[in-house]
Design a protein around this motif. Structure first.
Motif, PDB file in Angstrom:
ATOM      1  N   ALA A 121       0.817  -1.218   0.000  1.00 33.42           N
ATOM      2  CA  ALA A 121       0.000   0.000   0.000  1.00 33.42           C
ATOM      3  C   ALA A 121       0.848   1.264   0.000  1.00 33.42           C
ATOM      4  CB  ALA A 121      -0.915   0.006   1.218  1.00 33.42           C
ATOM      5  N   ASP A 122       0.335   2.295  -0.672  1.00 33.39           N
ATOM      6  CA  ASP A 122       0.895   3.642  -0.608  1.00 33.39           C
ATOM      7  C   ASP A 122      -0.211   4.601  -1.055  1.00 33.39           C
ATOM      8  OD1 ASP A 122       0.848   3.913  -3.475  1.00 33.39           O
ATOM      9  OD2 ASP A 122       2.736   2.817  -3.584  1.00 33.39           O
ATOM     10  N   PRO A 123      -0.006   5.907  -0.893  1.00 35.19           N
ATOM     11  CA  PRO A 123      -1.061   6.865  -1.242  1.00 35.19           C
ATOM     12  C   PRO A 123      -1.480   6.815  -2.711  1.00 35.19           C
ATOM     13  CG  PRO A 123       0.585   7.908   0.160  1.00 35.19           C
ATOM     14  CD  PRO A 123       1.136   6.574  -0.235  1.00 35.19           C
ATOM     15  N   ASP A 124      -0.608   6.322  -3.592  1.00 33.08           N
ATOM     16  CA  ASP A 124      -0.929   6.293  -5.019  1.00 33.08           C
ATOM     17  C   ASP A 124      -1.960   5.221  -5.372  1.00 33.08           C
ATOM     18  OD1 ASP A 124       0.651   8.403  -5.738  1.00 33.08           O
ATOM     19  OD2 ASP A 124       2.388   7.181  -6.258  1.00 33.08           O
ATOM     20  N   TYR A 125      -2.176   4.259  -4.467  1.00 31.47           N
ATOM     21  CA  TYR A 125      -3.110   3.176  -4.780  1.00 31.47           C
ATOM     22  C   TYR A 125      -4.487   3.745  -5.111  1.00 31.47           C
ATOM     23  CZ  TYR A 125      -5.466  -1.345  -4.537  1.00 31.47           C
ATOM     24  OH  TYR A 125      -6.183  -2.481  -4.855  1.00 31.47           O
ATOM     25  N   PHE A 126      -4.937   4.674  -4.301  1.00 26.61           N
ATOM     26  CA  PHE A 126      -6.205   5.352  -4.574  1.00 26.61           C
ATOM     27  C   PHE A 126      -5.999   6.766  -5.098  1.00 26.61           C
ATOM     28  CE2 PHE A 126      -7.967   2.295  -1.366  1.00 26.61           C
ATOM     29  CZ  PHE A 126      -8.897   1.698  -2.198  1.00 26.61           C
ATOM     30  N   GLY A 127      -4.844   7.355  -4.818  1.00 29.10           N
ATOM     31  CA  GLY A 127      -4.650   8.771  -5.088  1.00 29.10           C
ATOM     32  C   GLY A 127      -4.124   9.146  -6.457  1.00 29.10           C
ATOM     33  N   ARG A 128      -3.500   8.205  -7.168  1.00 32.30           N
ATOM     34  CA  ARG A 128      -2.918   8.553  -8.474  1.00 32.30           C
ATOM     35  C   ARG A 128      -4.018   8.736  -9.522  1.00 32.30           C
ATOM     36  NH1 ARG A 128       0.795   4.387  -9.607  1.00 32.30           N
ATOM     37  NH2 ARG A 128       2.536   5.651  -8.884  1.00 32.30           N
ATOM     38  N   ASP A 129      -3.889   9.785 -10.313  1.00 34.18           N
ATOM     39  CA  ASP A 129      -4.839  10.063 -11.387  1.00 34.18           C
ATOM     40  C   ASP A 129      -4.388   9.335 -12.651  1.00 34.18           C
ATOM     41  OD1 ASP A 129      -6.689  11.017 -13.163  1.00 34.18           O
ATOM     42  OD2 ASP A 129      -5.947  13.084 -13.188  1.00 34.18           O
ATOM     43  N   THR A 130      -5.137   8.315 -13.053  1.00 36.58           N
ATOM     44  CA  THR A 130      -4.773   7.547 -14.253  1.00 36.58           C
ATOM     45  C   THR A 130      -5.812   7.693 -15.358  1.00 36.58           C
ATOM     46  OG1 THR A 130      -5.887   5.513 -13.524  1.00 36.58           O
ATOM     47  CG2 THR A 130      -3.612   5.849 -12.791  1.00 36.58           C
ATOM     48  N   GLY A 131      -6.688   8.671 -15.239  1.00 31.14           N
ATOM     49  CA  GLY A 131      -7.685   8.891 -16.270  1.00 31.14           C
ATOM     50  C   GLY A 131      -9.093   8.549 -15.807  1.00 31.14           C
ATOM     51  N   ASP A 132     -10.023   8.629 -16.740  1.00 35.91           N
ATOM     52  CA  ASP A 132     -11.448   8.469 -16.447  1.00 35.91           C
ATOM     53  C   ASP A 132     -11.897   7.032 -16.690  1.00 35.91           C
ATOM     54  OD1 ASP A 132     -14.153   8.674 -16.126  1.00 35.91           O
ATOM     55  OD2 ASP A 132     -14.447  10.277 -17.587  1.00 35.91           O
ATOM     56  N   ALA A 133     -12.179   6.309 -15.610  1.00 36.40           N
ATOM     57  CA  ALA A 133     -12.597   4.914 -15.733  1.00 36.40           C
ATOM     58  C   ALA A 133     -13.963   4.771 -16.388  1.00 36.40           C
ATOM     59  CB  ALA A 133     -12.624   4.260 -14.350  1.00 36.40           C
ATOM     60  N   SER A 134     -14.776   5.820 -16.337  1.00 42.07           N
ATOM     61  CA  SER A 134     -16.124   5.731 -16.905  1.00 42.07           C
ATOM     62  C   SER A 134     -16.101   5.580 -18.424  1.00 42.07           C
ATOM     63  CB  SER A 134     -16.946   6.968 -16.518  1.00 42.07           C
ATOM     64  OG  SER A 134     -16.450   8.138 -17.148  1.00 42.07           O
ATOM     65  N   LYS A 135     -14.968   5.879 -19.045  1.00 43.25           N
ATOM     66  CA  LYS A 135     -14.838   5.735 -20.500  1.00 43.25           C
ATOM     67  C   LYS A 135     -14.597   4.275 -20.908  1.00 43.25           C
ATOM     68  CE  LYS A 135     -12.931  10.384 -21.196  1.00 43.25           C
ATOM     69  NZ  LYS A 135     -11.755  11.164 -21.664  1.00 43.25           N
ATOM     70  N   ASP A 136     -14.317   3.432 -19.936  1.00 46.77           N
ATOM     71  CA  ASP A 136     -13.979   2.037 -20.227  1.00 46.77           C
ATOM     72  C   ASP A 136     -15.224   1.162 -20.237  1.00 46.77           C
ATOM     73  OD1 ASP A 136     -12.217  -0.098 -20.728  1.00 46.77           O
ATOM     74  OD2 ASP A 136     -12.221  -0.659 -18.610  1.00 46.77           O
ATOM     75  N   ASP A 137     -15.184   0.111 -21.034  1.00 41.61           N
ATOM     76  CA  ASP A 137     -16.244  -0.889 -21.064  1.00 41.61           C
ATOM     77  C   ASP A 137     -15.636  -2.218 -20.627  1.00 41.61           C
ATOM     78  OD1 ASP A 137     -18.261  -2.691 -21.549  1.00 41.61           O
ATOM     79  OD2 ASP A 137     -18.640  -2.070 -23.613  1.00 41.61           O
ATOM     80  N   PRO A 138     -16.043  -2.749 -19.455  1.00 41.00           N
ATOM     81  CA  PRO A 138     -15.450  -3.995 -18.969  1.00 41.00           C
ATOM     82  C   PRO A 138     -15.875  -5.223 -19.753  1.00 41.00           C
ATOM     83  CG  PRO A 138     -17.232  -3.297 -17.514  1.00 41.00           C
ATOM     84  CD  PRO A 138     -17.006  -2.173 -18.498  1.00 41.00           C
ATOM     85  N   LEU A 139     -16.843  -5.077 -20.657  1.00 39.27           N
ATOM     86  CA  LEU A 139     -17.291  -6.171 -21.536  1.00 39.27           C
ATOM     87  C   LEU A 139     -17.630  -7.436 -20.741  1.00 39.27           C
ATOM     88  CD1 LEU A 139     -14.810  -5.805 -24.561  1.00 39.27           C
ATOM     89  CD2 LEU A 139     -17.193  -5.085 -24.441  1.00 39.27           C
TER      90      LEU A 139
END
Length: 437
Positions: A121-139
């Motif tokens: 664990a570290d703060p980046d686990y939840f804190g890092r900005d990696t983009g908008d997940a809502s644009k993804d389709d988990p299919l």
């Protein structure tokens, strides 16, 4: 220490008063006694103030210490919850654990979030900005039909890369084969849990995806790995699929991007040649050069960084370097973050580029997905990243990085499309693990 100072001050005041009372005439003595009494009273009052101040200071220190302790305790709770879901096996409590970890994180203050640190664990686990997940389709929809293409990837928690790289391949396959239903599976439960906990997006692992196919009555199942090569992940995927093979009329597994491994470094197939040409042309164009030769004339070398593996398929990276050489790409070098094979380790590649006389370096990932390795191991700011190591060598005037996975390159996507077609047309099917035994 404060209490000792108070006692000392009080004793000094009383002693001083006594000494004054014992000297001079009677009237002087009376006067002195009065003064001493007054002095003692003042000293007593001062001592009380010091005592009160000391008590107040101790209370502040206690409150402060208690506050820090509470902050750390809250952070440690979240770290423990993250470590619990940072595992490769899904359990009966995984869904609850993912939810609990995110809720606990959201309840932290910014100060507490900075204190989160565990085995993984570290703060980046939840804190890092990696983009908008809502644009993804988990299919992961049902209603699949009789024919399914299951696109199997290691996975990435980088949302934008997942959408563009993995999603790019999935969309290309669906467009090419509209009569088949394209679905997704990730082989890394660690990544699945990360995405579910942080973004509340649920992606099937291999067992879930295969069972979904069974429950939906799929008859013909085709597995298209997005993996680079026939490495350890491909072997694990094949084993997982074999356990379900007898539940379908036919099960086929298509080739990974670079196809068969080959017997030695000189054996290079058409897939590797095509990938070498496409990747290099894409990197050269993004760098703003008209050609690879123009880049070389400008003193620029391109370094493509792959993952590396202890699997026997590690020869693939040397084969890619062989192909670059055969194509006359003298200013293209292949490396691996894991340093396997050894000649692709970062310091070895730095020396090769330096010895060849190039003063400018452009790093780019030799990976289907631009995830954690590309963003951190290659282009990160830490001292052990490739970008930092190339800069620290002092050999180069500039070191830049291109962060783009191969999965978003249209011509690369078409290689996967052709591999899927080859598997469809093949008579080779997967045998069940029980038959194999």
């Amino acid at each position: 220490m404060m209490k000792k100072k108070v006692v000392t001050l009080l004793c000094t005041a009383v002693l001083t008063g006594s000494m004054i009372a014992g000297c001079g005439s009677a009237s002087s003595a009376a006067s002195s006694a009065s003064a001493a009494s007054s002095s003692a009273s003042s000293a007593s009052s001062a001592a009380a103030e010091v005592t009160e101040a000391a008590s107040s200071s101790e209370e502040v220190e206690t409150v402060s210490s208690s506050s820090v302790s509470a902050d750390q305790a809250a952070a440690d709770k979240v770290a423990a919850l993250i470590d619990k879901i940072y595992v490769q096996e899904r359990t009966d409590t995984t869904d609850e654990d993912c939810k609990a970890a995110k809720e606990a994180w959201d309840a932290l203050t910014d100060t507490q979030k900075a204190l989160v640190e565990g085995e993984y664990a570290d703060p980046d686990y939840f804190g890092r900005d990696t983009g908008d997940a809502s644009k993804d389709d988990p299919l992961n929809e049902d209603g699949i039909g009789e024919n399914e293409i299951l696109v199997c990837s290691f996975g990435t928690s980088y949302n934008d890369s997942r959408v563009q790289d993995i999603g790019g391949i999935e969309k290309a396959l669906q467009a090419a084969y509209p009569d088949w239903s394209v679905r997704r599976a990730f082989t890394a439960q660690i990544i699945i849990n990360h995405i579910q906990a942080r973004d509340n997006e649920v992606i099937d692992n291999m067992d879930q995806a295969l069972q979904r196919a069974v429950d939906n009555g799929v008859k013909n199942l085709l597995i298209q790995p997005t993996h680079l090569m026939h490495g350890a992940e491909y072997d694990e995927l094949s084993e997982a699929v074999s356990k379900y093979a007898d539940k379908f009329d036919s099960v086929k597994i298509a080739e990974p991007l670079l196809g068969e491994v080959g017997s030695d470094t000189s054996v290079v197939n058409e897939d590797k040649q095509n990938v070498a040409k496409i990747l290099t042309a894409t990197a050269v164009e993004k760098a703003g050069y008209d050609s690879l030769d123009a880049a070389a004339a400008d003193g620029t070398a391109f370094v493509f960084m792959g993952h590396g593996t202890s699997h026997e398929a590690n020869i693939t990276y040397d084969q890619m370097q062989t192909e670059m050489n055969d194509l006359g790409y003298k200013n293209v070098f292949i490396g691996t973050v894991e340093g396997k094979p050894a000649d692709t380790e970062c310091s070895a590649v730095i020396q090769k580029v330096h010895d060849a006389g190039y003063k400018k370096v452009i790093l780019r990932d030799l990976m289907v997905v631009a995830g954690d390795h590309a963003n951190n191991d290659m282009a990160g700011d830490d001292s052990d990243s490739w970008k930092s190591q190339f800069n620290a060598s002092g050999f180069f005037d500039s070191v830049d990085a291109q962060l783009e996975g191969m999965g978003r390159i249209p011509d690369i996507e078409q290689i996967y499309v052709s591999h899927t077609k080859a598997a469809m047309d093949s008579d080779a099917t997967v045998s069940s693990s029980s038959e194999a035994n």
